[in-house]
Design a protein around this motif. Structure first.
Motif, PDB file in Angstrom:
ATOM      1  N   THR A 172       0.834  -1.205   0.000  1.00 30.28           N
ATOM      2  CA  THR A 172       0.000   0.000   0.000  1.00 30.28           C
ATOM      3  C   THR A 172       0.866   1.251   0.000  1.00 30.28           C
ATOM      4  O   THR A 172       0.607   2.205  -0.736  1.00 30.28           O
ATOM      5  N   LYS A 179       2.504   1.707  -3.420  1.00 27.21           N
ATOM      6  CA  LYS A 179       1.503   2.168  -4.392  1.00 27.21           C
ATOM      7  C   LYS A 179       1.256   3.671  -4.226  1.00 27.21           C
ATOM      8  O   LYS A 179       1.174   4.407  -5.205  1.00 27.21           O
ATOM      9  N   ARG A 180       1.175   4.111  -2.976  1.00 23.85           N
ATOM     10  CA  ARG A 180       0.957   5.531  -2.694  1.00 23.85           C
ATOM     11  C   ARG A 180       2.131   6.369  -3.202  1.00 23.85           C
ATOM     12  O   ARG A 180       1.938   7.417  -3.823  1.00 23.85           O
TER      13      ARG A 180
END
Length: 162
Positions: free
Chosen positions: A150, A153-154
């Protein structure tokens, strides 16, 4: 890479400065470094190369970033952190001044690391930003847990939105 300076700029350094100043990037980079053990310079390099549409050898990038970190950046960071808690009798202003100087040298070491990474040959498949940082993280860590996925991805999304 807090306290980034605009001196000695180049393509990758300009990218690093702009990227790191985006809201939330510094926090995510420090989490990637302190919690997951990833080299921030390698992540920034991977994002830069993806943005340039250029491939890279993730093994070589991870190895170079880690070597520079172990030999140069981490010892400087350790000295900078140690200067936060000065022994009794050391002038606080003088200690703070020395800490700022060490911080500037630490930042210069990170800039040199990015420049060395950027000198790696263009090779391998061209990956998008998320695939680039994921490949680097997989090589560095072996496995990527959902929290790290996550975060990566950010970071990739922030790089693509620049």
């Amino acid at each position: 890479m807090s306290g980034l300076s605009d001196e000695n700029t180049s393509g990758i350094w300009d990218f690093a400065l702009a990227f790191y100043r985006q809201p939330g990037v510094e926090s995510d980079c420090l989490t990637a470094q302190d919690v997951f053990g990833l080299e921030v310079t390698a992540l920034i390099f991977a994002l830069y190369r993806a943005g340039q549409g250029l491939g890279f050898d993730a093994n070589a990038a991870a190895e170079l970033a880690r070597a520079m970190s172990l030999c140069v950046v981490e010892p400087l960071r350790g000295a900078r952190v140690a200067l936060k808690a000065l022994p009794f009798g050391v002038d606080e202003q003088e200690g703070a001044l020395l800490r700022q100087k060490v911080k500037a040298v630490e930042l210069e070491a990170e800039r040199l690391t990015l420049m060395a990474l950027d000198n790696l040959p263009v090779t391998g498949n061209i990956l998008d930003a998320e695939a680039s940082v994921s490949a680097l993280a997989s090589i560095s860590l072996g496995q990527i847990n959902p929290s790290l996925a996550t975060l990566l991805k950010r970071l990739a999304q922030r790089a693509q939105n620049m």
